[in-house]
Write a protein that holds these residues in place. Structure first.
Motif: not given
Length: 783
Positions: A558, A561, A563-564, A593, A595-596, A612-613
């Protein structure tokens, strides 16, 4: 000097003297001509040179001198910091690069600390650091390759004690430097992180594949150096039905360092190896890169042949203190003649049935930064300051090449502790002496740090990696008190491509020692690893082809992203599975976490989470958080006590259907698992797809692609379609499949080749059994 290796890989060599000459050819790079770049456009203007490829625009400002590299859209990727692209202070060379406010860094091989290396400093100097802390540096391996979030990688091909300051000195620049050698690096562009790794793989070589049994479980101990102990532990594993493939013998197995003769702890070693092999066990033995002076015959032989590194002060063989066996001679693997000499010795246990080696202490041990006397060591190819970081690599090269010379076309098993970039061509890796030596029960930080360490190692081309399950260091005085810690180590360790339980000295770490609950939980974790073998082995082949590891930082899958970048405590295992081991003392939940997309709890096969959260997942001691990506197919197999205990077995396809109108797919890879025929692309592949329609699900098994490898025996495919609704019917081709009972279908998986299906209401699974004919088959499951 700038040299285009491909449209996206640029060799950059700063040399103030203008004489572009190295002491030694690169130990890591084996191919610089990656592709024909065609006609290169070069424009010269009054103040600048510009070079254009399909992917890059390279700008060289003349005065002050400054190198800048842009992508084809004119986005600046890498730039010298002002006029400090090269700063020379005596032999010290430093490259300063501009640092962007949002730029992050990953990689540098098997390093401690977080996944994101922004703001940190790292050195490359292979060091024996037992019981290392979660932030200690340097460690055992030196892989001077890092990746930027701006979609480029830098491989600094310098074997000296290089240092990387990735924003630790300033928010305006980062730097890399060396006390000697050349300022020579490769800029590697990619549209994503996987492409950057693939570019590095093209430069430094593809990883070798382990034998299939290497993906099983293994047991070791520092004093596993006796025949009776080895037999007893192996027998206990089989009696308790805990799957295992490999028994390790540590360095005390050998009579003397390093004569490769069985020691006093073995009464009939050849028969022992044969008996264990009959029960599915493979034997791996340790080797050290030295000859003990107490081993007078072999030491004198090597000394007379000039096979040791020498002391420039005396001209004689260097006298090296060693952790055991007394003072030693350090074998110089860079010297011609040494390889064949060593290979003849190492073949002796192989002739007795031993399957491979783990090469230990190859830093070489006790040559850390404070051991400055070692810098008086001279090798055939140079002084120790240049050779130190590649010493283990030169040894591993000899071990691998000599094994193949004496055992033609047999796949080598070699796992190493110390290495340099390029190790993947010869060996696999493990993370050395982890754990807390002061208090084994306080090693949670060391366990937790193995996750980002493994992911950094994977990005440095150590795709086949292991750690010491239980942590190597520390006396275990209370086994029940350590049960939780051991269980969590195991739950992480089984997702290492190579899984080994190991501990120092005579400290035993077999699962049953920690109590019945720890044994049960460990057994369940190991069993999952075995059942996942078809999935794992397929990704082993992908790692060979591309360099992309099995254990993957989420950013590899990902890349957009951000956040990763924070996801230090979890990883992708292949593309389809996300694993988040619990590595905190007393924890019964895990922050994960996702991902999408959507993610399905692999434990129950039906609970769905939106992506995504971050979520808080319940994870009592029985549970390892594992999630399957919705829209995926995961091939598995029935449980065996060792890999390919049964040569023919059904392939179980766990199908988590995609959303309506979408398709999931997986291409299963198979080969003989023992020979090097895979290097000749001799294999079989089967692509499976699952398409979700409005009225049905369609699973297609494509015709098997057989390239010189043919499966033996007859087997079934068992499709497990995870769905909340019971299908109305199942049609194979044009024939309606008869519905049966779950028990009879499960009992007939291996021997009944008649198509059948059933519905497991409790678990929400539609089971479909059909013979694997090798031909194209389509199954329609009506909603």
């Amino acid at each position: 000097m700038l040299e285009l290796c491909s449209r996206g890989v640029v060799k950059v060599w700063y040399e103030p003297t203008g004489v572009f000459q190295r002491n030694n050819a690169s130990f890591a790079v084996i191919n610089e001509k990656l592709e024909d770049v065609g006609t290169v456009q070069v424009n010269e203007q009054a103040t600048v040179y510009e070079i254009f490829t399909d992917f890059l625009r390279i700008r060289v400002n003349k005065d002050p001198f400054q190198l800048q590299i842009f992508d084809k859209y004119q986005k600046l990727l890498l730039s010298d910091f002002k006029d400090r692209g090269l700063v020379k202070e005596g032999d010290r060379l430093v490259a300063y690069k501009s640092l962007k406010a949002d730029e992050q860094f990953f990689g540098l091989g098997e390093k401690s600390g977080p996944l994101n290396k922004r703001g940190l400093t790292y050195k490359m100097w292979n060091s024996d650091q037992p019981c290392y802390s979660p932030t200690q540096d340097p460690l055992y391996k030196s892989i001077p390759f890092f990746i930027s979030s701006y979609k480029y990688g830098i491989f600094f091909d310098n074997t000296h004690k290089t240092e990387f300051k990735l924003g630790s000195e300033s928010n305006d620049y980062f730097s890399f430097e060396a006390p000697g050698g050349e300022m020579l690096y490769y800029f590697i562009f990619g549209n994503n992180y996987k492409q950057i790794i693939e570019g590095y793989t093209q430069l430094t070589g593809k990883p070798i594949m382990p034998p299939k049994w290497a993906f099983g479980f293994s047991q070791s101990r520092g004093l596993m150096t006796r025949e009776d102990m080895t037999r007893d532990i192996a027998k206990e594993y089989r009696a308790r039905k805990i799957p295992i493939d490999i028994m390790y013998q540590d360095i005390g197995w050998t009579k003397n360092l390093q004569d490769f003769e069985w020691g006093r702890g073995y009464q009939n070693p050849k028969q022992m190896v044969k008996d264990l092999a009959a029960d599915g066990f493979k034997m791996i033995v340790s080797q050290d890169p030295v000859i003990s002076q107490a081993n007078k015959k072999q030491w004198r032989e090597a000394d007379s042949l000039g096979y040791f590194a020498t002391d420039i002060r005396t001209g004689k063989s260097y006298d090296m203190p060693w952790p055991w066996g007394g003072n030693c001679g350090v074998v110089d693997f860079t010297k011609p003649g040494v390889a064949d000499w060593w290979g003849t010795y190492q073949q002796k246990p192989v002739a007795d049935g031993v399957k491979g080696f783990w090469t230990d202490m190859g830093e070489p041990a006790w040559t850390n930064e404070d051991a400055v006397d070692r810098l008086y060591m001279k090798h055939h190819l140079g002084m120790h300051e240049e050779i130190h970081n590649v010493y283990g690599l030169t040894w591993d090269k000899v071990v691998k090449e000599q094994f193949e010379k004496h055992n033609p076309n047999q796949r080598v098993f070699q796992m190493t502790r110390a290495a340099y970039a390029g190790l993947q061509r010869y060996t696999f890796g493990w993370s050395g002496d982890s754990g807390n030596g002061s208090d084994v029960l306080e090693g949670w930080g060391q366990l937790a740090n193995q996750i980002p360490m493994s992911l950094s190692a994977g990005m440095g081309l150590i795709p086949f990696w292991a750690c010491d399950i239980s942590g190597y260091c520390g006396d275990i005085k209370d086994y029940p008190a350590m049960a939780e810690f051991y269980t969590r180590w195991m739950q992480f360790g089984v997702f290492n491509p190579l899984s080994r339980a190991h501990h120092e000295g005579n400290v035993a770490v077999e699962p049953w020692l920690f109590g019945p609950d720890a044994e049960r939980r460990s057994k369940e974790a190991i069993e999952l690893k075995y059942k996942l073998f078809p999935y794992i082995y397929t990704y082993g082949r992908e790692a060979h082809d591309t360099g992309v590891p099995l254990m993957r930082a989420l950013l590899l899958e990902f890349p957009n992203d951000v956040e990763t970048f924070k996801a230090d405590a979890q990883f992708m295992f292949g593309k389809e599975l996300l694993v988040a081991p619990v590595v905190e003392k007393g924890a019964v939940t895990k922050k994960v976490y996702l991902p999408e997309g959507q993610w399905i709890d692999f434990k129950d096969g039906k609970t769905v989470y939106n992506g995504s959260q971050w979520i808080i997942y319940d994870a009592p001691l029985d549970i390892t958080p594992v999630f399957a990506k919705k829209g995926s197919i995961i091939p598995m197999m029935p449980l065996m006590q060792y890999l390919h205990e049964k040569p023919t077995y059904p392939i179980i396809l766990e199908v988590f259907p995609a959303n309506e109108g979408q398709t999931a797919s997986f291409e299963l890879y198979e080969d003989d698992g023992e020979t090097n025929n895979y290097l000749k692309n001799i294999y079989a592949k089967t692509k499976i797809t699952s398409t979700t329609g409005k009225q049905d699900w369609s699973v297609r098994v494509n015709e098997r692609e057989e390239k010189g490898y043919t499966l033996t025996g007859t087997r079934n495919l068992v499709i497990k379609l995870h769905t909340s609704q019971e299908p109305k019917s199942v049609i194979l081709g044009t024939t309606k499949v008869k519905k049966g009972k779950l028990k009879s279908l499960q009992e007939g998986m291996e021997n009944d080749f008649k198509a059948a299906w059933t519905w497991d209401k409790e678990n929400g699974i539609c089971f479909i059994k059909l013979q694997d004919t090798g031909k194209s088959q389509e199954i329609k499951i009506s909603k």
